[in-house]
Design a protein around this motif. Structure first.
Motif, PDB file in Angstrom:
ATOM      1  N   MET A  49       0.818  -1.201   0.000  1.00  0.00           N
ATOM      2  CA  MET A  49       0.000   0.000   0.000  1.00  0.00           C
ATOM      3  C   MET A  49       0.855   1.255   0.000  1.00  0.00           C
ATOM      4  SD  MET A  49      -2.960   1.740   0.889  1.00  0.00           S
ATOM      5  CE  MET A  49      -3.756   2.371   2.315  1.00  0.00           C
ATOM      6  N   SER A  50       1.924   1.288   0.793  1.00  0.00           N
ATOM      7  CA  SER A  50       2.783   2.473   0.847  1.00  0.00           C
ATOM      8  C   SER A  50       3.381   2.795  -0.509  1.00  0.00           C
ATOM      9  CB  SER A  50       3.903   2.291   1.871  1.00  0.00           C
ATOM     10  OG  SER A  50       3.372   2.392   3.161  1.00  0.00           O
TER      11      SER A  50
ATOM     12  N   PRO B 238      -6.106   6.759  -0.158  1.00  0.00           N
ATOM     13  CA  PRO B 238      -6.873   6.055   0.880  1.00  0.00           C
ATOM     14  C   PRO B 238      -7.655   7.035   1.761  1.00  0.00           C
ATOM     15  CG  PRO B 238      -4.552   5.396   0.920  1.00  0.00           C
ATOM     16  CD  PRO B 238      -4.665   6.536  -0.033  1.00  0.00           C
ATOM     17  N   ASP B 239      -8.758   6.557   2.298  1.00  0.00           N
ATOM     18  CA  ASP B 239      -9.589   7.390   3.161  1.00  0.00           C
ATOM     19  C   ASP B 239      -8.829   7.925   4.367  1.00  0.00           C
ATOM     20  OD1 ASP B 239     -11.775   7.111   1.501  1.00  0.00           O
ATOM     21  OD2 ASP B 239     -12.663   5.480   2.668  1.00  0.00           O
ATOM     22  N   ASP B 240      -7.902   7.132   4.920  1.00  0.00           N
ATOM     23  CA  ASP B 240      -7.183   7.607   6.101  1.00  0.00           C
ATOM     24  C   ASP B 240      -6.317   8.827   5.774  1.00  0.00           C
ATOM     25  OD1 ASP B 240      -5.482   5.739   4.704  1.00  0.00           O
ATOM     26  OD2 ASP B 240      -4.203   5.607   6.475  1.00  0.00           O
ATOM     27  N   VAL B 241      -5.810   8.919   4.561  1.00  0.00           N
ATOM     28  CA  VAL B 241      -5.045  10.108   4.151  1.00  0.00           C
ATOM     29  C   VAL B 241      -5.982  11.306   4.120  1.00  0.00           C
ATOM     30  CG1 VAL B 241      -3.786  11.200   2.245  1.00  0.00           C
ATOM     31  CG2 VAL B 241      -3.303   8.824   2.864  1.00  0.00           C
ATOM     32  N   LYS B 242      -7.135  11.139   3.514  1.00  0.00           N
ATOM     33  CA  LYS B 242      -8.100  12.236   3.415  1.00  0.00           C
ATOM     34  C   LYS B 242      -8.579  12.672   4.799  1.00  0.00           C
ATOM     35  CE  LYS B 242      -9.537  10.688  -1.113  1.00  0.00           C
ATOM     36  NZ  LYS B 242     -10.589  10.077  -1.911  1.00  0.00           N
TER      37      LYS B 242
ATOM     38  N   PRO C  24     -10.335  20.403   0.223  1.00  0.00           N
ATOM     39  CA  PRO C  24     -11.704  20.191  -0.274  1.00  0.00           C
ATOM     40  C   PRO C  24     -11.759  19.033  -1.279  1.00  0.00           C
ATOM     41  CG  PRO C  24     -10.726  22.061  -1.398  1.00  0.00           C
ATOM     42  CD  PRO C  24      -9.716  21.593  -0.363  1.00  0.00           C
ATOM     43  N   TRP C  25     -11.695  17.814  -0.775  1.00  0.00           N
ATOM     44  CA  TRP C  25     -11.605  16.624  -1.624  1.00  0.00           C
ATOM     45  C   TRP C  25     -12.759  16.540  -2.624  1.00  0.00           C
ATOM     46  CZ3 TRP C  25      -6.939  14.859  -1.358  1.00  0.00           C
ATOM     47  CH2 TRP C  25      -6.228  14.906  -0.160  1.00  0.00           C
ATOM     48  N   ASN C  26     -13.965  16.874  -2.175  1.00  0.00           N
ATOM     49  CA  ASN C  26     -15.124  16.796  -3.068  1.00  0.00           C
ATOM     50  C   ASN C  26     -15.053  17.823  -4.191  1.00  0.00           C
ATOM     51  OD1 ASN C  26     -16.274  14.627  -1.715  1.00  0.00           O
ATOM     52  ND2 ASN C  26     -17.454  15.942  -0.348  1.00  0.00           N
TER      53      ASN C  26
ATOM     54  N   ASN D  89       1.416   7.627  -6.035  1.00  0.00           N
ATOM     55  CA  ASN D  89       0.370   8.629  -6.268  1.00  0.00           C
ATOM     56  C   ASN D  89       0.795  10.005  -5.769  1.00  0.00           C
ATOM     57  OD1 ASN D  89      -1.526   7.041  -7.629  1.00  0.00           O
ATOM     58  ND2 ASN D  89      -2.411   6.299  -5.721  1.00  0.00           N
ATOM     59  N   LEU D  90       1.444  10.052  -4.623  1.00  0.00           N
ATOM     60  CA  LEU D  90       1.927  11.332  -4.106  1.00  0.00           C
ATOM     61  C   LEU D  90       2.991  11.921  -5.016  1.00  0.00           C
ATOM     62  CD1 LEU D  90       2.095  10.380  -0.328  1.00  0.00           C
ATOM     63  CD2 LEU D  90       0.402  11.873  -1.414  1.00  0.00           C
ATOM     64  N   ASP D  91       3.887  11.082  -5.515  1.00  0.00           N
ATOM     65  CA  ASP D  91       4.907  11.552  -6.468  1.00  0.00           C
ATOM     66  C   ASP D  91       4.258  12.098  -7.731  1.00  0.00           C
ATOM     67  OD1 ASP D  91       6.988  10.840  -4.746  1.00  0.00           O
ATOM     68  OD2 ASP D  91       7.364   8.922  -5.757  1.00  0.00           O
TER      69      ASP D  91
END
Length: 122
Positions: A1-2, A56-60, A67-69, A8-10
């Motif tokens: 997962m990491s 992942p939801d935990d990041v959000k 404002p993810w939405n 994705n972060l990169d």
């Protein structure tokens, strides 16, 4: 997962850097008068929305100030309403990237710390 998260972060970092590079020293009027710049910026923000949707939801949850939405909404409009006239919305999106950049820095540091600690969650 990491690894997926790190990738994705990169990718988000790359997109943000490209947006910032392409708009450096450009005014809103410059942006409005350059259709290719508008298209490239819209595409990059759309991709940013696509990638943030995979986080992942935990990041959000750790970053409720983002404002993810709205990010996802801009992605949907840009991807599905191809010829809508939305330069104001896109321009505003480019002015709101700092919280995402901060989130990326924090999450990459968190991943690095987890790897140093043998994979234990912090």
């Amino acid at each position: 997962m990491s690894r997926d998260l790190s990738d994705n972060l990169d990718n988000l970092q790359v997109l943000i850097q490209r947006i910032e590079d392409s708009l450096k020293d450009r005014s809103y009027e410059d942006y409005l008068n350059d259709q290719d710049l508008q298209d490239a910026t819209t595409y990059r923000l759309s991709m940013l929305g696509e990638i943030t949707g995979k986080l992942p939801d935990d990041v959000k949850e750790r970053h409720p100030d983002i404002p993810w939405n709205k990010i996802r909404g801009l992605r949907n409009v840009a991807s599905h309403d191809y010829f809508s006239n939305m330069p104001d919305m896109v321009w505003e999106g480019t002015r709101s990237l700092e919280p995402i950049k901060q989130m990326i820095r924090e999450e990459l540091a968190r991943i690095e710390a987890e790897q140093r600690d043998g994979g234990r969650r912090r």
